[in-house]
Design a protein around this motif. Structure first.
Motif, PDB file in Angstrom:
ATOM      1  N   ALA A 284     -14.365   2.920  -4.780  1.00 53.18           N
ATOM      2  CA  ALA A 284     -13.597   2.404  -3.637  1.00 53.18           C
ATOM      3  C   ALA A 284     -12.243   1.905  -4.114  1.00 53.18           C
ATOM      4  O   ALA A 284     -12.021   1.700  -5.314  1.00 53.18           O
ATOM      5  N   HIS A 285     -11.346   1.703  -3.176  1.00 50.56           N
ATOM      6  CA  HIS A 285      -9.994   1.256  -3.527  1.00 50.56           C
ATOM      7  C   HIS A 285     -10.010  -0.202  -3.981  1.00 50.56           C
ATOM      8  O   HIS A 285     -10.965  -0.945  -3.728  1.00 50.56           O
ATOM      9  N   ARG A 286      -8.932  -0.614  -4.630  1.00 50.59           N
ATOM     10  CA  ARG A 286      -8.804  -1.977  -5.135  1.00 50.59           C
ATOM     11  C   ARG A 286      -7.709  -2.762  -4.427  1.00 50.59           C
ATOM     12  O   ARG A 286      -7.306  -3.840  -4.895  1.00 50.59           O
ATOM     13  N   CYS A 287      -7.221  -2.230  -3.319  1.00 54.00           N
ATOM     14  CA  CYS A 287      -6.128  -2.882  -2.600  1.00 54.00           C
ATOM     15  C   CYS A 287      -6.639  -4.095  -1.820  1.00 54.00           C
ATOM     16  O   CYS A 287      -7.714  -4.050  -1.207  1.00 54.00           O
ATOM     17  N   THR A 288      -5.885  -5.175  -1.864  1.00 49.09           N
ATOM     18  CA  THR A 288      -6.235  -6.391  -1.115  1.00 49.09           C
ATOM     19  C   THR A 288      -5.144  -6.797  -0.128  1.00 49.09           C
ATOM     20  O   THR A 288      -5.348  -7.719   0.655  1.00 49.09           O
ATOM     21  N   GLU A 289      -3.979  -6.146  -0.182  1.00 47.52           N
ATOM     22  CA  GLU A 289      -2.889  -6.506   0.721  1.00 47.52           C
ATOM     23  C   GLU A 289      -3.104  -5.898   2.109  1.00 47.52           C
ATOM     24  O   GLU A 289      -3.827  -4.919   2.277  1.00 47.52           O
ATOM     25  N   PHE A 290      -2.434  -6.497   3.098  1.00 50.14           N
ATOM     26  CA  PHE A 290      -2.429  -6.005   4.482  1.00 50.14           C
ATOM     27  C   PHE A 290      -3.844  -5.865   5.046  1.00 50.14           C
ATOM     28  O   PHE A 290      -4.147  -4.917   5.782  1.00 50.14           O
ATOM     29  N   GLY A 291      -4.721  -6.782   4.686  1.00 52.56           N
ATOM     30  CA  GLY A 291      -6.070  -6.802   5.236  1.00 52.56           C
ATOM     31  C   GLY A 291      -7.005  -5.744   4.703  1.00 52.56           C
ATOM     32  O   GLY A 291      -8.085  -5.541   5.258  1.00 52.56           O
ATOM     33  N   MET A 292      -6.628  -5.066   3.613  1.00 50.74           N
ATOM     34  CA  MET A 292      -7.465  -3.988   3.092  1.00 50.74           C
ATOM     35  C   MET A 292      -8.698  -4.503   2.360  1.00 50.74           C
ATOM     36  O   MET A 292      -9.648  -3.752   2.153  1.00 50.74           O
ATOM     37  N   GLY A 293      -8.698  -5.745   1.929  1.00 50.32           N
ATOM     38  CA  GLY A 293      -9.856  -6.268   1.214  1.00 50.32           C
ATOM     39  C   GLY A 293     -10.578  -7.359   1.955  1.00 50.32           C
ATOM     40  O   GLY A 293     -11.337  -8.130   1.368  1.00 50.32           O
TER      41      GLY A 293
ATOM     42  N   GLN B   8      -0.453   1.189   2.824  1.00 49.32           N
ATOM     43  CA  GLN B   8      -0.828  -0.163   2.419  1.00 49.32           C
ATOM     44  C   GLN B   8      -0.723  -0.374   0.907  1.00 49.32           C
ATOM     45  O   GLN B   8      -0.542  -1.488   0.444  1.00 49.32           O
ATOM     46  N   GLU B   9      -0.856   0.696   0.130  1.00 51.58           N
ATOM     47  CA  GLU B   9      -0.811   0.566  -1.321  1.00 51.58           C
ATOM     48  C   GLU B   9       0.577   0.818  -1.893  1.00 51.58           C
ATOM     49  O   GLU B   9       0.790   0.660  -3.097  1.00 51.58           O
ATOM     50  N   GLY B  10       1.509   1.263  -1.070  1.00 55.86           N
ATOM     51  CA  GLY B  10       2.888   1.374  -1.508  1.00 55.86           C
ATOM     52  C   GLY B  10       3.077   2.290  -2.701  1.00 55.86           C
ATOM     53  O   GLY B  10       2.636   3.438  -2.715  1.00 55.86           O
ATOM     54  N   VAL B  11       3.738   1.747  -3.723  1.00 59.54           N
ATOM     55  CA  VAL B  11       4.124   2.570  -4.872  1.00 59.54           C
ATOM     56  C   VAL B  11       2.919   3.029  -5.688  1.00 59.54           C
ATOM     57  O   VAL B  11       2.990   4.056  -6.380  1.00 59.54           O
TER      58      VAL B  11
END
Length: 271
Positions: free
Chosen positions: A145-154, A226-229
């Motif tokens: 699974a992804h590791r993004c926590t910004e913008f409500g993703m986590g 949401q993950e940007g760069v």
């Protein structure tokens, strides 16, 4: 009279060392909070071996160390978890693992799967089942699974879906080994995240290692904003892998839906 020749140089005698003054006894104050860390305990142990130590000043710290050594767990819950039967822990882990597998198979959920079918499209897993010989497909990184926590993703499990929007693996097509990935439009529109790209790169590298074709079933809206760069860097790695694999193994791309961004740039570089 006999004259003696004077030496052209003078030899300096080494300086004599003066004896060091007698060491004075000085108290060492160590707080009980500092003793909790391992490094502070080592400092305390070295201090106890010092001859200049007033041992009466550290007796409270020594008693604190003895008391903390007798209770290694900071909370009753931690001690209870440590004392559980290993079979209970294994059963709980197996149950959680089975739950995650079921979530991975559903992708974005039944509502989105039904919407996909209403458009006349198949899901990512249904496409792979038609592509490969029956019972030969072996999936890789099913629970990644992804590791993004910004913008409500986590914030919840609804935003952290096992598989992260792409199904990858290998199997046989007409009896020949093939590696493939299939993007799942039901999970964030099939958008590519950092871990999504890592899964695709893994099968591409494995295909180049064994000299097998790689097939990409593209159904993605491009980079996951949401993950940007980090998402863009994932596409950069895929583009580089397309260049490295060119002329080495066959690269076959199929556009299965409304694709945009890197989901069409990468197929343009394949065979």
């Amino acid at each position: 009279p006999i004259r003696t020749r004077q030496p052209a140089y003078t030899v300096e005698q080494p300086p004599t060392r003066t004896p060091s003054p007698t060491r004075t006894t000085m108290p060492i104050m160590i707080s009980s909070r500092a003793v909790q860390s391992v490094s502070s305990r080592r400092v305390l142990q070295s201090a106890l071996r010092s001859p200049a130590l007033d041992r009466s000043s550290v007796r409270p710290s020594i008693s604190y160390l003895v008391s903390t050594a007798a209770r290694p767990f900071s909370s009753p819950a931690a001690a209870n978890a440590h004392s559980q039967d290993p079979s209970v822990v294994k059963s709980a882990f197996r149950a959680q693992l089975e739950t995650e597998r079921e979530r991975a198979l559903l992708g974005g959920g039944m509502a989105r799967i039904d919407k996909q079918h209403s458009r006349g499209s198949l899901t990512a897993r249904e496409r792979l089942s038609l592509l490969f010989d029956g019972g030969t497909f072996r999936e890789l990184d099913q629970l990644k699974a992804h590791r993004c926590t910004e913008f409500g993703m986590g914030s919840s499990d609804a935003t952290r879906i096992p598989g992260d929007g792409v199904v990858t693996g290998h199997g046989l097509v007409n009896g020949r080994p093939v590696y493939a990935f299939s993007q799942d439009f039901t999970v964030f529109g099939g958008s590519l995240s950092e871990t999504h790209a890592q899964k695709i790169l893994k099968v591409m590298n494995m295909a180049m290692r064994v000299g097998a074709p790689v097939i990409g079933l593209n159904d993605s809206g491009g980079a996951r904003i949401q993950e940007g760069v980090d998402s863009l860097a994932g596409y950069c790695d895929i583009f580089q892998a397309n260049v490295d694999a060119s002329g080495v193994v066959p690269q076959i791309s199929v556009v299965m839906g409304p694709c945009a961004g890197g989901a069409v740039y990468s197929p343009a570089m394949t065979d």
